[in-house]
Design a protein around this motif. Structure first.
Motif, PDB file in Angstrom:
ATOM      1  N   ALA A   1      15.343   4.540  -0.105  1.00 18.59           N
ATOM      2  CA  ALA A   1      13.957   4.284   0.283  1.00 18.59           C
ATOM      3  C   ALA A   1      13.241   5.624   0.379  1.00 18.59           C
ATOM      4  CB  ALA A   1      13.892   3.552   1.624  1.00 18.59           C
ATOM      5  N   GLY A   2      11.967   5.672  -0.011  1.00 19.67           N
ATOM      6  CA  GLY A   2      11.291   6.967   0.010  1.00 19.67           C
ATOM      7  C   GLY A   2       9.783   6.848  -0.085  1.00 19.67           C
ATOM      8  N   LYS A   3       9.138   7.995  -0.192  1.00 21.49           N
ATOM      9  CA  LYS A   3       7.690   8.049  -0.370  1.00 21.49           C
ATOM     10  C   LYS A   3       7.339   9.306  -1.142  1.00 21.49           C
ATOM     11  CE  LYS A   3       3.358   6.955   0.101  1.00 21.49           C
ATOM     12  NZ  LYS A   3       3.082   7.709  -1.148  1.00 21.49           N
ATOM     13  N   THR A   4       6.611   9.116  -2.240  1.00 15.79           N
ATOM     14  CA  THR A   4       6.152  10.248  -3.034  1.00 15.79           C
ATOM     15  C   THR A   4       4.939  10.882  -2.368  1.00 15.79           C
ATOM     16  OG1 THR A   4       4.804   8.707  -4.310  1.00 15.79           O
ATOM     17  CG2 THR A   4       6.958   9.285  -5.216  1.00 15.79           C
ATOM     18  N   GLY A   5       4.696  12.125  -2.702  1.00 12.10           N
ATOM     19  CA  GLY A   5       3.532  12.809  -2.148  1.00 12.10           C
ATOM     20  C   GLY A   5       3.172  14.037  -2.950  1.00 12.10           C
TER      21      GLY A   5
ATOM     22  N   ALA B   1       0.837  -1.212   0.000  1.00 14.37           N
ATOM     23  CA  ALA B   1       0.000   0.000   0.000  1.00 14.37           C
ATOM     24  C   ALA B   1       0.866   1.253   0.000  1.00 14.37           C
ATOM     25  CB  ALA B   1      -0.929   0.000   1.207  1.00 14.37           C
ATOM     26  N   ILE B   2       1.997   1.197   0.730  1.00 14.97           N
ATOM     27  CA  ILE B   2       2.948   2.312   0.699  1.00 14.97           C
ATOM     28  C   ILE B   2       3.562   2.421  -0.690  1.00 14.97           C
ATOM     29  CG2 ILE B   2       5.165   3.135   1.594  1.00 14.97           C
ATOM     30  CD1 ILE B   2       4.384   1.836   4.294  1.00 14.97           C
ATOM     31  N   MET B   3       3.964   1.276  -1.253  1.00 15.25           N
ATOM     32  CA  MET B   3       4.577   1.270  -2.588  1.00 15.25           C
ATOM     33  C   MET B   3       3.644   1.878  -3.632  1.00 15.25           C
ATOM     34  SD  MET B   3       5.685  -2.009  -4.935  1.00 15.25           S
ATOM     35  CE  MET B   3       3.998  -2.588  -5.119  1.00 15.25           C
ATOM     36  N   LYS B   4       2.368   1.483  -3.583  1.00 14.08           N
ATOM     37  CA  LYS B   4       1.399   1.945  -4.582  1.00 14.08           C
ATOM     38  C   LYS B   4       0.740   3.257  -4.183  1.00 14.08           C
ATOM     39  CE  LYS B   4       0.252  -2.888  -5.740  1.00 14.08           C
ATOM     40  NZ  LYS B   4       0.675  -2.934  -7.144  1.00 14.08           N
TER      41      LYS B   4
ATOM     42  N   PRO C   1       9.335  -2.516  -9.373  1.00 12.02           N
ATOM     43  CA  PRO C   1       8.812  -2.056 -10.672  1.00 12.02           C
ATOM     44  C   PRO C   1       7.470  -1.333 -10.565  1.00 12.02           C
ATOM     45  CG  PRO C   1       9.665  -4.284 -10.881  1.00 12.02           C
ATOM     46  CD  PRO C   1       9.699  -3.958  -9.423  1.00 12.02           C
ATOM     47  N   GLY C   2       6.674  -1.656  -9.534  1.00 10.74           N
ATOM     48  CA  GLY C   2       5.377  -1.006  -9.372  1.00 10.74           C
ATOM     49  C   GLY C   2       5.400   0.218  -8.484  1.00 10.74           C
ATOM     50  N   GLY C   3       6.590   0.645  -8.038  1.00 10.44           N
ATOM     51  CA  GLY C   3       6.702   1.777  -7.123  1.00 10.44           C
ATOM     52  C   GLY C   3       6.442   3.115  -7.794  1.00 10.44           C
ATOM     53  N   THR C   4       6.033   4.097  -6.983  1.00  9.95           N
ATOM     54  CA  THR C   4       5.704   5.424  -7.524  1.00  9.95           C
ATOM     55  C   THR C   4       6.914   6.352  -7.586  1.00  9.95           C
ATOM     56  OG1 THR C   4       5.093   6.193  -5.305  1.00  9.95           O
ATOM     57  CG2 THR C   4       3.320   5.309  -6.708  1.00  9.95           C
TER      58      THR C   4
END
Length: 245
Positions: free
Chosen positions: A214-218, A53-56, A199-202
């Motif tokens: 490692a990260g998180k888009t927003g 869920a974090i990845m997508k 491959p499915g990461g944002t």
């Protein structure tokens, strides 16, 4: 990016290994709250766990996950991480931001009543949420540090020749690792790794050769009125990250 502190709230509630379904939208009251993938192409993410869920960056997962965690745990995590409060860095004009909850709503919008829809909106960092880059950097450091939330500082010490005039050693704001296991925190860390490396990461654009990022888009949203008085939404992309993983 605000889905990361919400992930910790789920750990406090013991739901970090639960799976939730994304059919493209979730309805609260008379309001259908969509996932970004439905708005983009009418799709859905299906039933997924926390790391994916974090990845997508699945909105529907976090609508459900945040409500299952509860606004009390979200508020508790916010205090530990310094979200909705000043971090205490040595800057007089630091803003506290807003981590909305029922108490905040009663004080600031007394005609409104807290609902699951409000919790859902808070769980993806929208609605009334306000967070600064410094606060989100502190959140990211807590993930990198395995749950230890250090107070950010600009000043370490002041020396007068060999004499120490001011000593400002590192200090802990809170320690989530005291109640959240390393395995549970790794679900969040792994999700952030997948954002960049799966491959499915944002956030695949953040890959660096030879370094595991490692990260998180927003998206930081800013509503304003243009020169014609029409309300428009300015979307600003931002990204939290730590390395090496």
């Amino acid at each position: 990016t605000f889905k990361i502190p919400i992930s910790f709230a789920g750990c406090l509630a013991g739901i970090q290994k639960s799976r939730f379904n994304c059919s493209g939208s979730v309805t609260y009251g008379n309001t259908s709250m969509q996932c970004w993938i439905q708005r983009q192409n009418g799709g859905s993410h299906g039933t997924i766990g926390l790391s994916d869920a974090i990845m997508k960056s699945c909105n529907c997962f976090f609508y459900r996950y945040g409500n299952a965690a509860g606004i009390a745990n979200i508020t508790k995590v916010g205090k530990i991480l310094g979200v909705g409060e000043r971090t205490g860095i040595e800057l007089e004009d630091e803003k506290a931001g807003i981590l909305p909850n029922p108490d905040w709503l009663r004080a600031n919008r007394p005609s409104e009543r807290w609902s699951d829809g409000y919790t859902a909106n808070t769980s993806i960092g929208q609605g009334m949420v306000l967070a600064s880059p410094l606060q989100m950097a502190s959140v990211t450091a807590t993930v990198a540090n395995g749950g230890k939330a250090w107070n950010p500082h600009l000043l370490k010490r002041v020396m007068d020749h060999d004499k120490m005039v001011i000593d400002n050693p590192p200090s802990l704001r809170g320690d989530l690792s005291a109640t959240v296991t390393a395995e549970e925190i790794e679900l969040i860390r792994k999700g952030m790794w997948k954002v960049v490396n799966d491959p499915g990461g944002t956030g695949k654009g953040a890959r660096i050769t030879g370094v595991e990022v490692a990260g998180k888009t927003g998206t930081a949203q800013n509503w304003r009125r243009n020169e014609r008085g029409v309300k428009v939404d300015d979307n600003h992309t931002w990204f939290i990250s730590f390395a090496p993983y």
